[in-house]
Every structure is written in structure tokens, then in C-alpha cells.
Enzyme design. Structure first.
Site, PDB file in Angstrom:
ATOM      1  N   LYS A 113       0.826  -1.211   0.000  1.00  0.00           N
ATOM      2  CA  LYS A 113       0.000   0.000   0.000  1.00  0.00           C
ATOM      3  C   LYS A 113       0.855   1.254   0.000  1.00  0.00           C
ATOM      4  CE  LYS A 113      -4.272  -1.723   2.037  1.00  0.00           C
ATOM      5  NZ  LYS A 113      -5.257  -1.594   3.111  1.00  0.00           N
ATOM      6  N   LYS A 199      -5.327 -10.123  -6.568  1.00  0.00           N
ATOM      7  CA  LYS A 199      -6.591 -10.344  -5.845  1.00  0.00           C
ATOM      8  C   LYS A 199      -7.604  -9.242  -6.174  1.00  0.00           C
ATOM      9  CE  LYS A 199      -5.941  -7.912  -1.611  1.00  0.00           C
ATOM     10  NZ  LYS A 199      -6.124  -7.605  -0.301  1.00  0.00           N
ATOM     11  N   LYS A 202     -10.823  -3.482  -3.496  1.00  0.00           N
ATOM     12  CA  LYS A 202     -11.572  -2.213  -3.570  1.00  0.00           C
ATOM     13  C   LYS A 202     -10.693  -1.105  -4.133  1.00  0.00           C
ATOM     14  CE  LYS A 202     -13.822  -3.149   0.781  1.00  0.00           C
ATOM     15  NZ  LYS A 202     -13.572  -2.921   2.201  1.00  0.00           N
TER      16      LYS A 202
HETATM   17  P1  TYM Z   1     -10.882  -5.404   4.146  1.00  0.00           P
HETATM   18  O1  TYM Z   1     -11.921  -4.376   4.435  1.00  0.00           O
HETATM   19  O2  TYM Z   1      -9.827  -5.105   3.148  1.00  0.00           O
HETATM   20  O3  TYM Z   1     -11.558  -6.758   3.705  1.00  0.00           O
HETATM   21  C1  TYM Z   1     -12.599  -7.338   4.477  1.00  0.00           C
HETATM   22  C2  TYM Z   1     -12.517  -8.850   4.428  1.00  0.00           C
HETATM   23  O4  TYM Z   1     -12.574  -9.306   3.077  1.00  0.00           O
HETATM   24  C3  TYM Z   1     -11.477 -10.179   2.808  1.00  0.00           C
HETATM   25  N1  TYM Z   1     -11.055  -9.999   1.404  1.00  0.00           N
HETATM   26  C4  TYM Z   1     -10.951 -10.997   0.520  1.00  0.00           C
HETATM   27  N2  TYM Z   1     -11.181 -12.317   0.625  1.00  0.00           N
HETATM   28  C5  TYM Z   1     -11.005 -13.076  -0.492  1.00  0.00           C
HETATM   29  N3  TYM Z   1     -10.619 -12.570  -1.684  1.00  0.00           N
HETATM   30  C6  TYM Z   1     -10.367 -11.258  -1.836  1.00  0.00           C
HETATM   31  N4  TYM Z   1     -10.004 -10.775  -3.024  1.00  0.00           N
HETATM   32  C7  TYM Z   1     -10.538 -10.400  -0.697  1.00  0.00           C
HETATM   33  N5  TYM Z   1     -10.390  -9.063  -0.499  1.00  0.00           N
HETATM   34  C8  TYM Z   1     -10.717  -8.838   0.804  1.00  0.00           C
HETATM   35  C9  TYM Z   1     -10.394  -9.754   3.794  1.00  0.00           C
HETATM   36  O5  TYM Z   1      -9.474 -10.803   4.032  1.00  0.00           O
HETATM   37  C10 TYM Z   1     -11.209  -9.411   5.021  1.00  0.00           C
HETATM   38  O6  TYM Z   1     -11.501 -10.571   5.779  1.00  0.00           O
HETATM   39  N6  TYM Z   1      -7.742  -5.174   8.019  1.00  0.00           N
HETATM   40  C11 TYM Z   1      -9.004  -5.698   7.570  1.00  0.00           C
HETATM   41  C12 TYM Z   1     -10.185  -5.218   8.363  1.00  0.00           C
HETATM   42  C13 TYM Z   1     -10.096  -5.398   9.840  1.00  0.00           C
HETATM   43  C14 TYM Z   1     -10.285  -6.619  10.531  1.00  0.00           C
HETATM   44  C15 TYM Z   1     -10.139  -6.285  11.902  1.00  0.00           C
HETATM   45  C16 TYM Z   1     -10.568  -7.921  10.114  1.00  0.00           C
HETATM   46  C17 TYM Z   1      -9.841  -4.438  10.750  1.00  0.00           C
HETATM   47  N7  TYM Z   1      -9.881  -4.953  11.998  1.00  0.00           N
HETATM   48  C18 TYM Z   1     -10.259  -7.249  12.896  1.00  0.00           C
HETATM   49  C19 TYM Z   1     -10.679  -8.906  11.136  1.00  0.00           C
HETATM   50  C20 TYM Z   1     -10.522  -8.556  12.486  1.00  0.00           C
HETATM   51  C21 TYM Z   1      -9.229  -5.256   6.135  1.00  0.00           C
HETATM   52  O7  TYM Z   1      -8.671  -4.324   5.667  1.00  0.00           O
HETATM   53  O8  TYM Z   1     -10.207  -5.905   5.510  1.00  0.00           O
END
Ligand code: TYM
Length: 336
Positions: A113, A199, A202
Site C-alpha cells: 500500500k 486479488k 476495492k
Molecule cells: P478489508 O476491508 O480489506 O476486507 C474485508 C474482508 O474481506 C477479505 N477480502 C478478501 N477475501 C477473499 N478474496 C479477496 N479478493 C478479498 N479481499 C478482501 C479480507 O481478508 C477481510 O476478511 N484489516 C481488515 C479489516 C479489519 C479486521 C479487523 C478484520 C480491521 N480490523 C479485525 C478482522 C478482524 C481489512 O482491511 O479488511
């Protein structure tokens, strides 16, 4: 016996896509009755990249409504907004002070990032995994259902908990519980529609690269029609030279509910022209009930607000208790 606890979250940055749904939310829904669940909308994480203050609150409501629309059941689960529970920020600070800097500079997502954000890299982006650790550790979560890309952040969370316990507690009475990642193989890594080696994300500037949960049937049809494929007839899983083929077959398998063997057999002699309408149909059918429920929930703002108010109260009760234990272990005086 008390149920094990689950915590997970999604950032309110833009629309949710199939990766977020298949990698995370669908698994939250499927497992929820076995656990005591906390699902937050992680809006503090959302400002680690440049954001628009005009849309942050609305995006936060959208994600909470999508949790409900996807099937999160309030009988088993608590939904809340991260910034509504100040303990998340406070524990982050306390954990910052025991987290070695090189643990954060080594994080793959930070490296990726920070290259993408160029001159816009702020301290929050580096500190992002400590905030995530605080989210999880405040609830003493046993399991954290996430996609594959969050695995390293979960390992860091475990390391932070272990270090805190080592420095400020005893093995017999640890203060913080070490959580386990819960990563389901199917859908754990949904790839981009325009490049099967990257992958679905967003932050990809091209909307053509992802299917959003709120895309219309026409948009879904258009995106699948134009998605990247290869010139080979006969579709197969697991061929490393055909990443798009593996990704699209996996999507079809998960969205249609068919088994891997069934899909492999059904598609082994197909060309793309025959396969794409099948995938389109399965995607539209899987998303239609979520979209209908979403519209219903969004038309009743009062209901959504009451869900988030109750969620905040429940979350705060648990989070504040852990925070008090952490502060006591660190030697802080009690507020008078
Ligand atoms: P975020 O918002 O980027 O994504 C949310 C969830 O979606 C999953 N994900 C995917 N899974 C499969 N294929 C993909 N292409 C894909 N893109 C995203 C992510 O693995 C995630 O589970 N840091 C985290 C958010 C967060 C969090 C937490 C998660 C903050 N605090 C505490 C668990 C526990 C994040 O940026 O997710």
C-alpha cells in the site's frame, strides 16, 4: 460450556465486492450459530488512505446494512461501528508502546500500500495492524474469520498478545487471548476479473476488475462478458498457467453451490462462450436476495440506528473490561 468468541470487520471504503463476501462475510453467516460473534465496521481503518468526509458516515451505514442483508442474525451476533467504541483507539496506543517498529515495517500490506499511496503514506497506514490487533484482543476473540490476505495481520496479533502477556502477565493468568485465523479455502482469495494473478480489491482503479455486491444484473453481465480469459477450450481447476480459468470456475462453484467435482465435469469440454452465461446467472441469483434485503433495511434508517446503538452497548461492555485489565497490568492508576 460458553461458546467461543468470534470477531471480524470490513472497512467502509467503497462498495463491498465478491472477495469480501466469499472470503469473509459468507463465512461469518455460516458459522454464526456456533459462536458468540462481534462484527464491526472498521471506520477508523478507513482513513489510513485518503478518504472523503462527505461519504464516510453513509458508507459505514451501507456496510452495516450489508452485514444484515447477507444474513447476520442478531440472535447470535452483535454489529457495531469501531469508532463508536473509544476503547479501540485507546488500546491501540497502549499496544503501540510494546510493538517493535520492525514488526510493522515488515508487513506485506504496508509495503504494497505504501508503494501505491506514494507521497500520501501516513503513520496510520503503518500502525493499521496494531489497530486491528486491538479490535481483536479487546474482545478476547478465539477465532477471526478473514480472507487469506489478512493472515499475516493475524500472526502479528498473536505475537502482540504473546509479548504483552510475557512482559506484563504470568503464564497462569494471561491478560490477552491469542486468536486463531479462520480461513476457508474456497473463496479465501478471489482474484481480479482483469488479471487472475492479482486479488480482487476495492482499491483497484478499474471497477471492471471486481463484482460489487450491489452491482445491477446488467453490470454483472457486462463485467463477466468482458473479463479476462484465455484462448483454450475445455475449462479446468488448478492449472497454474490458467489463473483466470481457476478463479472463474471457483466463483461458479461457490456461487452455484455445486461441488468441485460437479463443476469440473460440467465444464471440462466447454468454451468461454458457453460458460460465461452460466457464471452470470449464478452470480445474479446469489446476489439478488442480498440486494433485495439491503434495499429493505436501508429504507428504515431508524431500525439500522437501533441495531448499531444496541451493538455499541454490547461491544463496549466487553471492550471496556479488557481495557481495564490491560491498564491494570501496565500499572495505571484508576480514574478518580
Ligand atoms: P478489508 O476491508 O480489506 O476486507 C474485508 C474482508 O474481506 C477479505 N477480502 C478478501 N477475501 C477473499 N478474496 C479477496 N479478493 C478479498 N479481499 C478482501 C479480507 O481478508 C477481510 O476478511 N484489516 C481488515 C479489516 C479489519 C479486521 C479487523 C478484520 C480491521 N480490523 C479485525 C478482522 C478482524 C481489512 O482491511 O479488511
Amino acid at each position: 460450556m460458553a461458546k467461543q468468541r468470534v470477531l471480524s470487520g470490513v472497512q467502509p471504503t467503497g462498495n463491498l465486492h465478491l472477495g469480501n463476501y466469499l472470503g469473509a462475510i459468507r463465512n461469518w453467516v455460516e458459522g454464526q450459530s456456533q459462536f458468540e460473534n462481534f462484527f464491526c465496521v472498521v471506520d477508523l481503518h478507513a482513513i489510513t488512505a485518503p478518504h472523503d468526509p462527505k461519504t464516510l458516515a453513509q458508507d459505514t451505514y451501507t456496510i452495516a446494512a450489508l452485514y444484515l442483508a447477507a444474513g447476520i442474525d442478531l440472535q447470535y451476533s452483535t454489529i457495531f461501528v469501531q469508532s463508536h467504541v473509544p476503547a479501540h483507539s485507546e488500546l491501540t496506543w497502549l499496544l503501540n508502546c510494546i510493538t517493535p517498529l520492525n514488526w510493522l515495517t515488515d508487513m506485506i500490506q504496508f509495503k504494497e500500500k505504501s508503494v501505491r499511496q506514494g507521497e500520501n503514506v501516513n503513520t496510520g497506514l503503518l500502525d493499521y495492524p496494531v489497530l486491528m490487533a486491538a479490535d481483536i484482543l479487546l474482545y478476547q476473540a478465539d477465532q477471526v474469520p478473514v480472507g487469506e490476505d489478512q493472515k499475516q495481520h493475524l500472526e502479528l496479533t498473536r505475537d502482540i498478545a504473546a509479548r504483552f502477556n510475557h512482559l506484563f502477565a504470568t503464564p497462569e493468568a494471561p491478560v490477552l487471548k491469542q486468536p486463531h485465523p479462520l480461513i476457508r479455502p474456497e473463496g479465501a482469495r478471489v482474484m481480479s476479473l482483469t488479471d487472475g494473478t492479482r486479488k480482487m480489491s476495492k482499491s483497484d482503479p478499474s471497477d471492471q476488475s471486481r463484482i460489487n455486491l450491489l452491482d445491477t444484473p446488467e453490470q454483472i453481465q457486462y463485467k463477466i462478458k468482458r473479463c479476462k480469459t484465455d484462448p483454450i477450450r475445455g475449462l479446468e481447476f488448478d492449472n497454474p498457467d490458467r489463473p483466470e480459468c481457476h478463479n472463474l470456475l471457483t466463483l461458479y462453484m461457490v456461487l452455484s453451490g455445486k461441488s468441485r467435482e460437479e463443476v469440473a465435469r460440467e465444464c471440462q469440454d466447454m468454451g468461454w462462450g458457453q460458460f460465461k452465461p452460466l457464471l452470470t446467472e449464478a452470480t445474479i441469483a446469489a446476489l439478488a436476495p442480498i440486494q433485495a434485503k439491503y434495499q429493505e433495511i436501508m429504507s428504515d434508517r431508524g431500525y439500522l440506528e437501533s441495531v448499531l446503538r444496541t451493538g455499541r452497548e454490547k461491544a463496549e461492555a466487553v471492550a471496556n473490561e479488557t481495557l481495564a485489565q490491560v491498564k491494570a497490568a501496565l500499572g495505571y492508576s484508576k480514574p478518580l
